[in-house]
Design a protein around this motif. Sequence first.
Motif, mmCIF file in Angstrom:
data_model
loop_
_atom_site.group_PDB
_atom_site.id
_atom_site.type_symbol
_atom_site.label_atom_id
_atom_site.label_comp_id
_atom_site.label_asym_id
_atom_site.label_seq_id
_atom_site.Cartn_x
_atom_site.Cartn_y
_atom_site.Cartn_z
ATOM 1 N N LYS A 91 17.923 60.248 -59.646
ATOM 2 C CA LYS A 91 17.540 60.810 -58.344
ATOM 3 C C LYS A 91 16.079 61.261 -58.336
ATOM 4 C CE LYS A 91 21.680 60.355 -56.787
ATOM 5 N NZ LYS A 91 22.021 58.976 -56.655
ATOM 6 N N VAL A 138 21.405 55.660 -51.241
ATOM 7 C CA VAL A 138 21.025 56.858 -51.988
ATOM 8 C C VAL A 138 19.560 57.175 -51.708
ATOM 9 C CG1 VAL A 138 22.699 56.486 -53.841
ATOM 10 C CG2 VAL A 138 20.400 55.568 -54.078
ATOM 11 N N ASP A 139 19.217 58.448 -51.847
ATOM 12 C CA ASP A 139 17.833 58.896 -51.754
ATOM 13 C C ASP A 139 17.296 59.093 -53.154
ATOM 14 O OD1 ASP A 139 17.320 59.326 -48.872
ATOM 15 O OD2 ASP A 139 18.970 60.749 -49.051
ATOM 16 N N VAL A 140 16.049 58.644 -53.394
ATOM 17 C CA VAL A 140 15.391 58.883 -54.673
ATOM 18 C C VAL A 140 14.029 59.509 -54.414
ATOM 19 C CG1 VAL A 140 16.588 57.047 -55.930
ATOM 20 C CG2 VAL A 140 14.441 56.532 -54.768
ATOM 21 N N SER A 144 8.972 57.937 -52.745
ATOM 22 C CA SER A 144 10.313 58.470 -52.473
ATOM 23 C C SER A 144 10.886 57.764 -51.250
ATOM 24 C CB SER A 144 10.235 59.967 -52.229
ATOM 25 O OG SER A 144 9.725 60.616 -53.376
#
Length: 147
Positions: free
Chosen positions: A51, A132-134, A113
């Motif tokens: 993440k 998903v968020d990274v 991001s």
Amino acid sequence: MTTRRQLLAALPLLVIARPAAATPDEMAATIATYTKNAKPANARVHIDIAKLIDNGNAVPITVRVDSPMTEQDHVTDIAIFNEKNPLPDVARFQLTPLSGKAEISTRIRLATSQKLTAVARTSDGQWWQQTVDVIVTLAACVEGEGI
């Protein structure tokens, strides 16, 4: 023959013409094209990626899909998309029952991001996805920015 002076004079144009980052809308459009406008369900796909990413140059990612991988019921395709790299269509993989399991692993570059989406298609035509968020602290793909 091009002289060094002519080449140096054209250099600012090359910097201006570099590709811009994709947008969330472009990623959504690319996914819609890939799925032929089908709406993937948010299930069965699992993205394994950090993440918080220190360096976006070579980010390990694994995508797994819940599937028995039998001749009658298997994953045929897995694709990875992102919203802020120059091209949102990162990678595509084809699988067969002989693959043994519905899982792919690779390394990708991340500009900043952003959201990542993995989409899978099954042999009966169903579409599944996960997003998903990274967070990327040192970007890849972006020349001269943040360095």
